[in-house]
Design an enzyme around this catalytic site. Structure first.
Site, PDB file in Angstrom:
ATOM      1  N   ARG A 140       0.862  -1.181   0.000  1.00  0.00           N
ATOM      2  CA  ARG A 140       0.000   0.000   0.000  1.00  0.00           C
ATOM      3  C   ARG A 140       0.899   1.232   0.000  1.00  0.00           C
ATOM      4  O   ARG A 140       1.499   1.549  -1.018  1.00  0.00           O
ATOM      5  CB  ARG A 140      -0.961  -0.039   1.200  1.00  0.00           C
ATOM      6  CG  ARG A 140      -2.054  -1.115   1.041  1.00  0.00           C
ATOM      7  CD  ARG A 140      -3.001  -1.122   2.227  1.00  0.00           C
ATOM      8  NE  ARG A 140      -2.334  -1.453   3.475  1.00  0.00           N
ATOM      9  CZ  ARG A 140      -2.080  -2.695   3.893  1.00  0.00           C
ATOM     10  NH1 ARG A 140      -2.460  -3.714   3.168  1.00  0.00           N
ATOM     11  NH2 ARG A 140      -1.464  -2.929   5.033  1.00  0.00           N
ATOM     12  N   GLU A 197       9.479 -17.105   3.990  1.00  0.00           N
ATOM     13  CA  GLU A 197       9.132 -16.319   5.177  1.00  0.00           C
ATOM     14  C   GLU A 197       9.713 -17.024   6.385  1.00  0.00           C
ATOM     15  O   GLU A 197       9.399 -18.186   6.657  1.00  0.00           O
ATOM     16  CB  GLU A 197       7.610 -16.162   5.320  1.00  0.00           C
ATOM     17  CG  GLU A 197       7.014 -15.223   4.289  1.00  0.00           C
ATOM     18  CD  GLU A 197       5.580 -14.797   4.596  1.00  0.00           C
ATOM     19  OE1 GLU A 197       4.889 -15.519   5.346  1.00  0.00           O
ATOM     20  OE2 GLU A 197       5.164 -13.749   4.073  1.00  0.00           O
ATOM     21  N   GLU A 199       9.757 -17.844  10.006  1.00  0.00           N
ATOM     22  CA  GLU A 199       8.764 -17.814  11.086  1.00  0.00           C
ATOM     23  C   GLU A 199       9.092 -18.877  12.135  1.00  0.00           C
ATOM     24  O   GLU A 199       9.912 -19.756  11.915  1.00  0.00           O
ATOM     25  CB  GLU A 199       7.353 -18.111  10.543  1.00  0.00           C
ATOM     26  CG  GLU A 199       6.907 -17.183   9.427  1.00  0.00           C
ATOM     27  CD  GLU A 199       5.417 -17.295   9.097  1.00  0.00           C
ATOM     28  OE1 GLU A 199       4.650 -17.803   9.944  1.00  0.00           O
ATOM     29  OE2 GLU A 199       5.039 -16.882   7.989  1.00  0.00           O
ATOM     30  N   ASP A 229       7.312 -20.271   5.578  1.00  0.00           N
ATOM     31  CA  ASP A 229       6.024 -20.143   4.877  1.00  0.00           C
ATOM     32  C   ASP A 229       6.301 -19.627   3.462  1.00  0.00           C
ATOM     33  O   ASP A 229       6.273 -18.433   3.205  1.00  0.00           O
ATOM     34  CB  ASP A 229       5.149 -19.159   5.667  1.00  0.00           C
ATOM     35  CG  ASP A 229       3.819 -18.880   4.988  1.00  0.00           C
ATOM     36  OD1 ASP A 229       3.346 -19.755   4.256  1.00  0.00           O
ATOM     37  OD2 ASP A 229       3.271 -17.783   5.206  1.00  0.00           O
ATOM     38  N   TYR A 240      -5.116 -11.095  -2.961  1.00  0.00           N
ATOM     39  CA  TYR A 240      -5.302 -11.015  -1.508  1.00  0.00           C
ATOM     40  C   TYR A 240      -6.478 -10.157  -1.052  1.00  0.00           C
ATOM     41  O   TYR A 240      -6.928 -10.286   0.083  1.00  0.00           O
ATOM     42  CB  TYR A 240      -4.009 -10.596  -0.814  1.00  0.00           C
ATOM     43  CG  TYR A 240      -3.775  -9.115  -0.659  1.00  0.00           C
ATOM     44  CD1 TYR A 240      -3.961  -8.490   0.583  1.00  0.00           C
ATOM     45  CD2 TYR A 240      -3.369  -8.333  -1.737  1.00  0.00           C
ATOM     46  CE1 TYR A 240      -3.735  -7.136   0.737  1.00  0.00           C
ATOM     47  CE2 TYR A 240      -3.152  -6.983  -1.596  1.00  0.00           C
ATOM     48  CZ  TYR A 240      -3.335  -6.383  -0.360  1.00  0.00           C
ATOM     49  OH  TYR A 240      -3.120  -5.044  -0.212  1.00  0.00           O
ATOM     50  N   LYS A 249      -0.078 -18.930  -0.712  1.00  0.00           N
ATOM     51  CA  LYS A 249       0.501 -19.531   0.490  1.00  0.00           C
ATOM     52  C   LYS A 249       0.242 -21.030   0.561  1.00  0.00           C
ATOM     53  O   LYS A 249       0.525 -21.653   1.582  1.00  0.00           O
ATOM     54  CB  LYS A 249      -0.119 -18.878   1.731  1.00  0.00           C
ATOM     55  CG  LYS A 249       0.026 -17.372   1.784  1.00  0.00           C
ATOM     56  CD  LYS A 249       1.388 -16.965   2.274  1.00  0.00           C
ATOM     57  CE  LYS A 249       1.420 -15.487   2.593  1.00  0.00           C
ATOM     58  NZ  LYS A 249       2.667 -15.120   3.280  1.00  0.00           N
ATOM     59  N   THR A 345       5.977 -13.746   9.562  1.00  0.00           N
ATOM     60  CA  THR A 345       7.384 -13.451   9.265  1.00  0.00           C
ATOM     61  C   THR A 345       7.983 -12.588  10.365  1.00  0.00           C
ATOM     62  O   THR A 345       7.376 -11.600  10.786  1.00  0.00           O
ATOM     63  CB  THR A 345       7.488 -12.703   7.932  1.00  0.00           C
ATOM     64  OG1 THR A 345       6.781 -13.432   6.946  1.00  0.00           O
ATOM     65  CG2 THR A 345       8.939 -12.533   7.511  1.00  0.00           C
ATOM     66  N   GLU A 359      10.999  -8.068   1.597  1.00  0.00           N
ATOM     67  CA  GLU A 359      11.512  -6.934   2.367  1.00  0.00           C
ATOM     68  C   GLU A 359      12.997  -6.682   2.075  1.00  0.00           C
ATOM     69  O   GLU A 359      13.418  -5.538   1.938  1.00  0.00           O
ATOM     70  CB  GLU A 359      11.323  -7.198   3.861  1.00  0.00           C
ATOM     71  CG  GLU A 359       9.877  -7.283   4.301  1.00  0.00           C
ATOM     72  CD  GLU A 359       9.778  -7.953   5.654  1.00  0.00           C
ATOM     73  OE1 GLU A 359       9.877  -7.256   6.670  1.00  0.00           O
ATOM     74  OE2 GLU A 359       9.607  -9.193   5.697  1.00  0.00           O
TER      75      GLU A 359
HETATM   76 MN    MN Z   1       3.488 -16.263   6.727  1.00  0.00          MN
END
Ligand code: MN
Length: 414
Positions: A140, A197, A199, A229, A240, A249, A345, A359
Site C-alpha cells: 500500500r 518467510e 517464522e 512459509d 489477496y 501460500k 514473518t 523486504e
Molecule cells: Mn506467513
C-alpha cells in the site's frame, strides 16, 4: 540461568551442539532397517523412544508406539513433564541404565527424519510489527502501512495442513494467476516472485472447546519449530483482496524436524514489547510469553556456498503464540491436538533483520548481494533455503536443527 547439564552421550556436552541434555527435542525417525518411530535428539544421536518404552524404561499408555507425537501430546502437561524428567534422568551422566540404552541410540547421520506430528489444522499469523510495516509500505503506502486493526488484533488466516512438509522436502515453484502492474488482464504461469518467510511455529498440544485465556493458551502449547512459509508474492498481490492470501501460500510450508518443547525454552522467556495502544482484556498477558531465540536464514544457489540473508530474533514479535491462540479461540473455534500456528514473518528493525526477500530486496528494487557474487530479488530454481535457530544459554544452546528446502522448477504439465 541454568548451566549445561551433562550427559553420558559425550557429543551432547558441548557449547555448539543444538541438542544438549537441557533440550531433549522430540522427532520421528527411521533407519535402513526400521520404519518411522518416536525419538529424542541427544548430541549427535537420537534415542529410540519407542524401543525405550517397550523395554520398560517408562510407560505412557503406549502412546509412544505411534509414528508421531500426537497421542502423547493429548495426555497433557503433567505427563509431558513426567517424560521429560525421566529422559533427563536416563540420559544424565552417571545413569545406571546407560549400557542398555546405548543400544537404543542411532547416529543422526544414519537417520531419516519425518514429520514429528500430524498437523491437524494450520493457521498463519502476521504478528511482527516490522514485517507488517514493511509489507504494508510495499503493498500500500508507508503512511497507511499498518491497517487500523493491526495494533488490536493478531491478524491471521486459515492455511492448509495438507501442505505442511518436513525439512528436506523439495518445493515446486507454483503456477498461478499473475497480473503485472499496468496490464489489463492476468496471465497464468510460473510465479516470478517466489519467496521465503522466516517464522516460528507453535504446536497446540491440548484440545479446547470454547474461548481460553492467554494463560490457558500458553499451557496448551506443547512446543515450537522453525517454519518457512513459502510465498508467491505476485500471486498474493493479485488475489489477496478482499479475503486475504489463498493460493499464494498454499504451495508448501516447511517445518524443522524436532519439536523443541516449551519446557526446554522456559529459561528464555521474555516479554512482548510495551503496547502502543492498550489491548482488550482477553488479549492481555499475565506474564512473559515470548522466547529469546536467535534466528537466521541462508540461501545457497545450486552447487554453491550459502549466504546468510538475515538474522533476527523471536523476541521481535508484537503478539505471542499464546495471544494468537487465545484470539483464535475467542469466537468459540475449537482447537485440536496437533494444530500448528505460524507466528508470521519475523523481521527486526534493521535491514539485515528482514525475514523475507520481499523486504530484503524491497519488492525487487534493491537486489540482495550473495557471497558468490550473484544477486537475488526473489528465489531462483535450485536455490536451497535453510532456517536455523537457537536460544543461547550459559555454555549451551537450545537448538532447533535445520529447516531446509530446495526450490525446483515448475512442473511441466503433460
Ligand atoms: Mn506467513
Amino acid at each position: 540461568m541454568t548451566k549445561l547439564l551433562r550427559s553420558w552421550v559425550v557429543s551432547a556436552n558441548t557449547a555448539e551442539t543444538d541438542f544438549p541434555l537441557n533440550n531433549l527435542p522430540y522427532g520421528v525417525f527411521s533407519t535402513e532397517n526400521d520404519g518411522p518411530r518416536c525419538g529424542v535428539a541427544i548430541g549427535d544421536f537420537v534415542l529410540d523412544v519407542q524401543a525405550s518404552e517397550k523395554a520398560g524404561f517408562f510407560d505412557f499408555d503406549g502412546t509412544l508406539q505411534a509414528p508421531n507425537w500426537n497421542a502423547f501430546m493429548a495426555l497433557g502437561p503433567e505427563r509431558w513433564a513426567q517424560l521429560r524428567a525421566r529422559l533427563s534422568e536416563l540420559l544424565a551422566e552417571g545413569s545406571p541404565d546407560r549400557s542398555i540404552l546405548g543400544a537404543f541410540l542411532t547416529a543422526q547421520a544414519d537417520a531419516t527424519l519425518h514429520m514429528p506430528f500430524q498437523v491437524s489444522e494450520y493457521t498463519d499469523f502476521y504478528s511482527s510489527r516490522h514485517h507488517a510495516f514493511n509489507v504494508g509500505s510495499l503493498f500500500r503506502d508507508p503512511e497507511n502501512a499498518l491497517s487500523p486493526n493491526w495494533l488490536h488484533i493478531p491478524i491471521g488466516y486459515n492455511g492448509r495442513a495438507s501442505s505442511v512438509v518436513v525439512s528436506g522436502t523439495d518445493i515446486r515453484r507454483p503456477n498461478g494467476q499473475l497480473k503485472a502492474p499496468g496490464s489489463d488482464a492476468p496471465v497464468f504461469g510460473p510465479s516470478q516472485r517466489f519467496d521465503l518467510e522466516l517464522e516460528m511455529g507453535a504446536i497446540v498440544g491440548q484440545a479446547s472447546e470454547g474461548p481460553v485465556s492467554v494463560q490457558q493458551a500458553d499451557d496448551m502449547i506443547f512446543g515450537y519449530v522453525l517454519l518457512n512459509d513459502w510465498s508467491a508474492r505476485d500471486i498474493q498481490a493479485w488475489e489477496y483482496q478482499p479475503l486475504g492470501p489463498f493460493q499464494s501460500k498454499a504451495t508448501a510450508t516447511t517445518i524443522s524436524p524436532w519439536i523443541v518443547t516449551k519446557a526446554a525454552l522456559e529459561p528464555f522467556r521474555t516479554a512482548t514489547p510495551s503496547r502502543e495502544v492498550p489491548l482488550l482484556p482477553y488479549l492481555q498477558e499475565p506474564g512473559p510469553m515470548l522466547f529469546d531465540i536467535d534466528l537466521d536464514v541462508a540461501l545457497a544457489p545450486e552447487g554453491r556456498v550459502e549466504t546468510v540473508l538475515a538474522r533476527t530474533n523471536y523476541n521481535e514479535m508484537y503478539y505471542s503464540a499464546a495471544q494468537q491462540l487465545a484470539h483464535h479461540t475467542s469466537s468459540g473455534c475449537p482447537m485440536q491436538v496437533g494444530d500448528l500456528l505460524g507466528s508470521g514473518t519475523i523481521s527486526g528493525p534493521e535491514p539485515g533483520n528482514r525475514g523475507s526477500l520481499l523486504e530484503l530486496s524491497w519488492a525487487g528494487q534493491q537486489p540482495v548481494q550473495l557471497d558468490t557474487g550473484e544477486e537475488r530479488t526473489f528465489l531462483e530454481d535450485g536455490d536451497t533455503l535453510t532456517l536455523r535457530g537457537a536460544a543461547q544459554g550459559e555454555g549451551y544452546r537450545i537448538g532447533f536443527g535445520e529447516c531446509t528446502g530446495t526450490l525446483l522448477p515448475t512442473e511441466v504439465s503433460s
